[in-house]
Design an enzyme around this catalytic site. Structure first.
Site, PDB file in Angstrom:
ATOM      1  N   ARG A 121       4.484 -11.949  11.101  1.00  0.00           N
ATOM      2  CA  ARG A 121       5.159 -11.246  12.191  1.00  0.00           C
ATOM      3  C   ARG A 121       4.857 -11.939  13.518  1.00  0.00           C
ATOM      4  NH1 ARG A 121       6.741  -5.904  11.475  1.00  0.00           N
ATOM      5  NH2 ARG A 121       7.653  -6.257  13.513  1.00  0.00           N
TER       6      ARG A 121
ATOM      7  N   HIS B  96      15.409  -3.111  10.977  1.00  0.00           N
ATOM      8  CA  HIS B  96      14.102  -3.625  11.402  1.00  0.00           C
ATOM      9  C   HIS B  96      14.175  -5.156  11.354  1.00  0.00           C
ATOM     10  CE1 HIS B  96      10.034  -3.694  12.423  1.00  0.00           C
ATOM     11  NE2 HIS B  96       9.471  -3.233  11.328  1.00  0.00           N
TER      12      HIS B  96
ATOM     13  N   GLN C 246      11.071  -7.566  11.250  1.00  0.00           N
ATOM     14  CA  GLN C 246      10.421  -7.575   9.936  1.00  0.00           C
ATOM     15  C   GLN C 246      11.140  -8.554   9.000  1.00  0.00           C
ATOM     16  OE1 GLN C 246       7.605  -5.742   8.847  1.00  0.00           O
ATOM     17  NE2 GLN C 246       7.816  -7.234   7.210  1.00  0.00           N
TER      18      GLN C 246
ATOM     19  N   ARG D 139      11.212   0.440  20.136  1.00  0.00           N
ATOM     20  CA  ARG D 139      11.130   1.092  18.808  1.00  0.00           C
ATOM     21  C   ARG D 139      11.547   2.540  18.991  1.00  0.00           C
ATOM     22  NH1 ARG D 139       6.611   0.949  14.073  1.00  0.00           N
ATOM     23  NH2 ARG D 139       7.607  -1.081  13.871  1.00  0.00           N
TER      24      ARG D 139
ATOM     25  N   ASP E 253       9.254  -0.616   0.056  1.00  0.00           N
ATOM     26  CA  ASP E 253       8.854   0.013   1.323  1.00  0.00           C
ATOM     27  C   ASP E 253       8.643   1.501   1.029  1.00  0.00           C
ATOM     28  OD1 ASP E 253       8.413   0.611   4.016  1.00  0.00           O
ATOM     29  OD2 ASP E 253      10.535   0.629   4.549  1.00  0.00           O
TER      30      ASP E 253
ATOM     31  N   CYS F 176       6.525  -4.389   3.652  1.00  0.00           N
ATOM     32  CA  CYS F 176       6.405  -4.567   5.115  1.00  0.00           C
ATOM     33  C   CYS F 176       5.142  -3.939   5.672  1.00  0.00           C
ATOM     34  CB  CYS F 176       7.638  -3.993   5.798  1.00  0.00           C
ATOM     35  SG  CYS F 176       7.869  -2.239   5.447  1.00  0.00           S
TER      36      CYS F 176
HETATM   37  N1   CP Z   1       5.881  -3.407   9.352  1.00  0.00           N
HETATM   38  C1   CP Z   1       5.821  -2.800  10.553  1.00  0.00           C
HETATM   39  O1   CP Z   1       6.759  -2.815  11.374  1.00  0.00           O
HETATM   40  O2   CP Z   1       4.626  -2.206  10.809  1.00  0.00           O
HETATM   41  P1   CP Z   1       4.301  -1.282  12.054  1.00  0.00           P
HETATM   42  O3   CP Z   1       5.059   0.000  11.873  1.00  0.00           O
HETATM   43  O4   CP Z   1       2.800  -1.069  11.988  1.00  0.00           O
HETATM   44  O5   CP Z   1       4.719  -1.979  13.310  1.00  0.00           O
HETATM   45  N1  NVA Z   2      10.869   2.181   6.707  1.00  0.00           N
HETATM   46  C1  NVA Z   2       9.637   2.316   7.447  1.00  0.00           C
HETATM   47  C2  NVA Z   2       9.212   0.985   7.970  1.00  0.00           C
HETATM   48  C3  NVA Z   2       7.926   0.988   8.759  1.00  0.00           C
HETATM   49  C4  NVA Z   2       7.563  -0.369   9.255  1.00  0.00           C
HETATM   50  C5  NVA Z   2       9.825   3.318   8.585  1.00  0.00           C
HETATM   51  O1  NVA Z   2      10.857   3.288   9.244  1.00  0.00           O
HETATM   52  O2  NVA Z   2       8.906   4.135   8.791  1.00  0.00           O
END
Ligand code: CP
Ligand code: NVA
Length: 311
Positions: free
Chosen positions: A293, A130, A133, A103, A225, A265
């Site tokens: 997930r 992502h 997701q 990540r 989101d 999400c």
């Molecule tokens: N939806 C999602 O990826 O959540 P987190 O940021 O908590 O992993």
């Molecule tokens: N768009 C958000 C998604 C988090 C799961 C971010 O990148 O923070």
């Protein structure tokens, strides 16, 4: 050198493989405790430069339930790209572990890491995409509606990583998608163009509108989101201003199809992109979506670590 199979975006799976992942995820969900030991003796590293609840915990639990183990490396542990070049860290880590979930911020970091690591690399969220997701999202839609092709999804809000992955998955599966974003927060142009071609080939409509009501009208799914993603915090004020009017609330939900379901999400910024009433209401699928997930990530790990490489 063995060419490892990565999952950096939906581009890395075929439509048939995507359907296969959804089928496998359903099996994992049905038989929660009986998975065999598909990852026995395997170690998966989780390198996270941003915080996470769902992605991290779902991967840690998925790996353990499949008989493997994980090593979590937060940003302070390895300082990816700071202590040494990304490629050096990737080559070294690939000598120790069997797969990496990464990540990070720039998508090119995930690509660079993957190009140097000869073990599977999974994008656990980048600024561009992502994809894990999106797997859970389309799995949840299929589980709820019993089908995918021809459904209409309206995405309301920021043209961000979550939308990029979701629109790709929807295009591959024949789901119509209307994205309503302010003009200056549209999805990335290259990703949009490629996804439009993909959608057309599958008989799915992909359209952008600026008016959330136009997108929501008749939709089977309303998806939103956060307006301020991780890394965008300095833009908070400007973004709150730009996205006013893009809230998923009871009024907007009334325009959608009867039986419409609401997805997010998570994490949510309650009172901004979505109201409590809708997020916690009877049409919300957000907790199923979060649970799923776990099931889709099991299916993904099994495919990448045990499956035959097709490339
Ligand atoms: N939806 C999602 O990826 O959540 P987190 O940021 O908590 O992993
Ligand atoms: N768009 C958000 C998604 C988090 C799961 C971010 O990148 O923070």
């Amino acid at each position: 050198m063995r060419r490892a199979r990565d999952f950096l975006s939906l581009d890395d799976v075929t439509i048939a493989e995507l359907h296969g992942l959804l089928r496998d995820a359903a099996k994992y969900k049905r038989h929660r405790q009986r998975h065999g030991q598909r990852l026995a003796g395997r170690v998966v590293a989780l390198i996270f430069q941003k915080p996470s609840v769902r992605t991290r915990v779902a991967f840690e639990v998925a790996v353990r339930r499949l008989g493997g183990s994980t090593i979590y490396l937060g940003d302070d542990d390895i300082r990816l790209g700071e202590r040494e070049p990304v490629g050096d860290a990737a080559r070294v880590l690939a000598r120790y572990v069997d797969a990496v979930v990464l990540r990070t911020f720039a998508h090119r970091t995930v690509q660079e890491f993957a190009s140097h690591a000869d073990v599977p690399v999974i994008n656990g969220l980048s600024d561009l995409s992502h994809p894990c997701q999106a797997l859970a999202d389309v799995f949840t839609i299929q589980e709820h509606f019993g089908r995918l092709k021809g459904l209409a999804l309206a995405y309301i809000g920021d043209g961000n990583n979550v939308l990029h992955a979701l629109m790709q998955a929807c295009a591959m599966l024949g789901i119509h998608l209307s994205a309503a974003t302010p003009a200056s927060y549209r999805p990335e142009a290259k990703c949009w163009a490629a996804t439009s071609r993909l959608a057309a080939a599958q008989g799915a409509r992909l359209r952008w509108v600026s008016d959330p009501r136009q997108a929501a009208r008749g939709a089977d799914v309303l998806y939103t989101d956060v307006w301020v993603s991780m890394g965008n915090e300095t833009e908070r004020k400007a973004r709150r201003r730009a996205f006013r009017g893009y809230q998923v609330n009871t009024q907007l939900l009334k325009l959608a199809a009867r039986g419409c379901r609401v997805m997010h999400c998570l994490p949510a910024h309650r009172g901004e992109e979505i109201t409590d009433e809708v997020l916690d209401g009877p049409q919300s699928l957000v907790l199923e979506q979060a649970e799923n997930r776990l099931h889709v990530q099991k299916a993904l790990l099994a495919m990448l670590l045990n499956g035959k490489a097709t490339r």
